[in-house]
Scaffold this active site. Structure first.
Site, PDB file in Angstrom:
ATOM      1  N   ASN A 207       0.843  -1.194   0.000  1.00 36.97           N
ATOM      2  CA  ASN A 207       0.000   0.000   0.000  1.00 36.97           C
ATOM      3  C   ASN A 207       0.880   1.246   0.000  1.00 36.97           C
ATOM      4  OD1 ASN A 207       0.476   0.900   2.829  1.00 36.97           O
ATOM      5  ND2 ASN A 207      -0.410  -1.113   3.262  1.00 36.97           N
ATOM      6  N   ASP A 276      -5.162  -5.594   4.817  1.00 33.26           N
ATOM      7  CA  ASP A 276      -6.414  -6.225   5.239  1.00 33.26           C
ATOM      8  C   ASP A 276      -6.503  -7.676   4.764  1.00 33.26           C
ATOM      9  OD1 ASP A 276      -7.453  -4.073   6.637  1.00 33.26           O
ATOM     10  OD2 ASP A 276      -8.190  -3.125   4.809  1.00 33.26           O
ATOM     11  N   LYS A 286       9.446 -18.342  -7.673  1.00 33.96           N
ATOM     12  CA  LYS A 286       8.907 -17.230  -8.459  1.00 33.96           C
ATOM     13  C   LYS A 286       7.864 -17.762  -9.450  1.00 33.96           C
ATOM     14  CE  LYS A 286      10.144 -13.538 -11.544  1.00 33.96           C
ATOM     15  NZ  LYS A 286      10.944 -13.277 -12.719  1.00 33.96           N
ATOM     16  N   PHE A 319      -5.661   4.861  13.852  1.00 32.68           N
ATOM     17  CA  PHE A 319      -5.777   5.797  12.733  1.00 32.68           C
ATOM     18  C   PHE A 319      -6.891   5.289  11.832  1.00 32.68           C
ATOM     19  CE2 PHE A 319      -2.243   8.899  12.435  1.00 32.68           C
ATOM     20  CZ  PHE A 319      -1.667   8.635  13.661  1.00 32.68           C
ATOM     21  N   LYS A 333     -15.124   3.062  13.833  1.00 27.34           N
ATOM     22  CA  LYS A 333     -13.907   2.306  14.170  1.00 27.34           C
ATOM     23  C   LYS A 333     -13.498   2.551  15.623  1.00 27.34           C
ATOM     24  CE  LYS A 333     -12.178   2.237   9.459  1.00 27.34           C
ATOM     25  NZ  LYS A 333     -11.297   2.807   8.448  1.00 27.34           N
ATOM     26  N   LYS A 337     -13.556  -0.913  17.612  1.00 22.45           N
ATOM     27  CA  LYS A 337     -12.234  -1.464  17.947  1.00 22.45           C
ATOM     28  C   LYS A 337     -11.850  -1.182  19.401  1.00 22.45           C
ATOM     29  CE  LYS A 337     -10.550  -1.152  13.178  1.00 22.45           C
ATOM     30  NZ  LYS A 337      -9.429  -1.596  12.356  1.00 22.45           N
TER      31      LYS A 337
END
Ligand code: CTP
Length: 405
Positions: A207, A276, A286, A319, A333, A337
């Site tokens: 990400n 996630d 590979k 965050f 959240k 959480k």
């Protein structure tokens, strides 16, 4: 309320570095008011400092009829200290001898504040007995000198006389103010960076997190005296010093590291962009190129929610990276959480967030407080997050440990 410092800028080519210094001081949560000598205005304009600090600049000329006559007295009221950077031989000489032939020098004499001086000049000037004698006089009166350092000078010579770096001066100012160690004794666990989930030994799913926000939290906290452990995934920034760093590349590695360190922390700040999903069966060799490829992804554990459910007296900060319905999603959240505080980012904006040195966030606390932080450096945002988290932590301890009667 913010502490105020007066930054006096005098006429040296190093005056441009005073702009960096103003920023560094503001990033540390200070209100900065700038005063400039006439010579300083040849190098940098008052407007630059007004724009940077949002405060009016005190200029050298004495007031004209109709202008505020007592500005040289009022300007420093409420401030904690004066830092002169860059300080020329001329200004140091005048200060040593009590000369007050302009508004800035008058303000210096009238302020009664502790004075810090960062000299900047040619080596020969610096070594001149008259200058050294003035320095001794000022030091004898309790003035603190920061630098100068050695290096190549604007005049082309090498030697002593270079103004210290803005960062060094800012740290010295903070030390003098004594506010820097307000997190001494607090054990902070910070996660940062973006997890990378392997597809095969050479490819991964990642990400866009740069790790800068979490590093800012860790560095600002360490600077304020906290004992910091940083769990770092992939980052586009260097690893910070002054703390223990544990590397964790995948969500599973990060979960293991966080679980291990969580027991010994007082506050967890979970700034990492945890993947996630992970590839169900990453290939051991590979994968050869073919027309198309399917990846089976399985959910990763929610690290934050997992530890927050068993947080006991610890403060847990999460965050939220959002592109729409920021507040509602963030609040959800925060509750689901079991967090004490959530820092909500709008990650759809290019001028803040991912990779940027700036951020603009909203903080929500479990007890309903909402704090909006307009676009500011990540250090500044980090400072505010730490202030809020530390307040929650201290308040919870006061409740847990009532004073003995
Ligand atoms: N987080 C975590 N473990 C995960 C996913 C997220 O610990 N597997 C943490 C992040 O570090 C962050 C917070 O949870 O502090 C919220 O992360 P975010 O990506 O905004 O939310 P998600 O819970 O992943 O939900 P969504 O992606 O659907 O918005």
């Amino acid at each position: 309320m913010k502490d105020t410092v007066i930054l006096v800028v005098t006429g040296s080519v190093a005056a441009f570095k005073a702009a960096q210094l103003a920023r560094r001081l503001m990033e540390r949560g200070l209100l900065v008011k700038v005063a400039m000598t006439t010579a300083a205005e040849r190098f940098i304009t008052p407007l630059t400092f007004e724009a940077l600090t949002g405060q009016p600049v005190l200029r050298a000329g004495f007031p004209q009829p109709g202008e505020a006559p007592m500005e040289h007295i009022n300007f420093s009221r409420g401030a904690r200290l004066v830092v002169i950077a860059p300080a020329t031989a001329n200004t140091m000489g005048k200060l040593a001898h009590g000369v007050a032939d302009d508004s800035v020098l008058s303000m210096l004499l009238a302020s009664g504040l502790p004075v810090m001086v960062a000299p900047a000049m040619n080596t020969q000037m610096y070594k001149h007995p008259a200058v050294q004698s003035n320095i001794n006089t000022l030091a004898g009166r309790g003035v603190t000198f920061i630098g100068p350092s050695s290096g190549s000078l604007a005049c082309g010579e090498e030697g002593e006389g270079k103004m210290e770096d803005a960062e060094v001066i800012a740290a010295a100012v903070m030390e003098k103010l004594g506010g820097e160690k307000d997190l001494a004794g607090v054990r902070l666990l910070v996660t940062t960076g973006g997890c990378q989930e392997p597809i095969d030994p050479v490819r991964y799913i990642g990400n866009r997190s740069s790790g800068k926000m979490g590093v800012a939290v860790a560095q600002v906290a360490a600077g304020r005296g906290a004992e910091v452990v940083l769990v770092a995934a992939h980052m586009e920034t260097g690893l910070p010093e002054g703390m223990r760093v544990v590397r964790a590349h995948t969500a599973m590695e990060m979960q293991e590291a966080v679980r291990k360190e969580f027991a010994q922390c007082d506050i967890l700040v979970m700034a990492a962009a945890v993947a996630d999903y992970q590839v169900e069966n990453p290939a051991t060799g590979k994968v050869k190129k073919k027309n198309s490829m399917r990846l089976d992804l399985v959910e990763t554990p929610d690290i934050l929610a997992g530890v927050a459910m068993e947080k006991g007296g610890r403060v847990v900060v999460g965050f939220a990276a959002e592109t729409e319905d920021h507040l509602a999603s963030g609040r959800k959240k925060l509750m689901s959480k079991n967090l004490d505080l959530i820092v909500i980012n709008d990650v759809s904006r290019g001028d803040i967030g991912f990779g940027s040195d700036y951020n603009e966030v909203t903080l929500l606390t479990r007890d309903g407080k909402k704090i909006e932080i307009a676009r500011a450096s990540k250090d500044m945002v980090a400072g505010e997050v730490l202030d809020q988290a530390a307040t929650i932590w201290r308040d919870s301890r006061t409740v847990e440990q009532p004073e003995a009667s």
